[in-house]
Design a protein around this motif. Structure first.
Motif, PDB file in Angstrom:
ATOM      1  N   GLY A  21       0.829  -1.205   0.000  1.00 38.94           N
ATOM      2  CA  GLY A  21       0.000   0.000   0.000  1.00 38.94           C
ATOM      3  C   GLY A  21       0.862   1.251   0.000  1.00 38.94           C
ATOM      4  O   GLY A  21       0.570   2.228  -0.698  1.00 38.94           O
ATOM      5  N   VAL A  24       2.165   2.020  -3.478  1.00 36.61           N
ATOM      6  CA  VAL A  24       1.117   2.614  -4.320  1.00 36.61           C
ATOM      7  C   VAL A  24       0.916   4.083  -3.955  1.00 36.61           C
ATOM      8  O   VAL A  24       0.862   4.959  -4.819  1.00 36.61           O
ATOM      9  CB  VAL A  24      -0.208   1.826  -4.189  1.00 36.61           C
ATOM     10  N   ALA A  28       1.632   7.531  -6.193  1.00 29.96           N
ATOM     11  CA  ALA A  28       0.569   8.519  -6.402  1.00 29.96           C
ATOM     12  C   ALA A  28       1.038   9.910  -5.982  1.00 29.96           C
ATOM     13  O   ALA A  28       0.784  10.901  -6.674  1.00 29.96           O
ATOM     14  CB  ALA A  28      -0.683   8.116  -5.630  1.00 29.96           C
ATOM     15  N   MET A  86      -1.224   2.813   1.964  1.00 30.61           N
ATOM     16  CA  MET A  86      -1.439   3.712   0.833  1.00 30.61           C
ATOM     17  C   MET A  86      -1.498   5.176   1.250  1.00 30.61           C
ATOM     18  O   MET A  86      -0.789   6.021   0.693  1.00 30.61           O
ATOM     19  CB  MET A  86      -2.711   3.321   0.085  1.00 30.61           C
TER      20      MET A  86
END
Length: 152
Positions: A21, A24, A28, A86
């Protein structure tokens, strides 16, 4: 999901879930920095944006999960992947500190103070709005992530 007697932070499966997570979320955040670049001495919009968005999303996620009832192994995995991993990788308070240091080093104290204050105030409000939205989120929102009787 965890072995009896073993704390969750020592369960390699859960640690791997957080790491995935985090990867990711970090990618981003990097993509946001490409869309919202800033020069030294300017307002760091990308850091500001990811921290506010992350505060809102974390408030929403944790409240929505809490309203589903006691944490099950599946809910724990969702929380660890999306929340700790994340959103932990997406938000960046270390960059906030660096940005403030750079703004003060450039002599733009008003911008540094405004940036710090706006991040704290608006971040708190964003988290509160996320919590309020999470309280109104129907339990079915997480759909297939939590469907089924297998709760391992």
């Amino acid at each position: 999901m965890t072995s009896p007697g073993r704390p969750p932070h020592q369960d390699l499966r859960l640690v791997t879930l957080v790491a995935a997570g985090g990867a990711v979320g970090s990618v981003a955040r990097y993509l946001v920095s490409l869309v919202l670049p800033h020069e030294p001495g300017e307002w760091p919009w990308s850091t500001f944006a990811v921290n506010l968005a992350g505060a809102f999303l974390l408030g929403w996620l944790l409240e929505a999960l809490a309203r589903r009832g006691p944490e099950t192994p599946r809910l724990r995995r969702v929380r660890l992947f999306f929340g700790t991993g994340m959103l932990g990788g997406f938000t960046t308070y270390s960059s906030l500190a660096l940005d403030i240091t750079q703004l003060t080093g450039d002599g733009t104290w008003p911008a540094a103070l405004g940036y710090a204050g706006a991040t704290l105030l608006l971040g708190t409000l964003a988290a509160l709005l996320g919590v309020l939205l999470g309280a109104r989120t129907p339990p079915s929102t997480f759909g297939r992530l939590l469907r089924g009787r297998d709760d391992r």
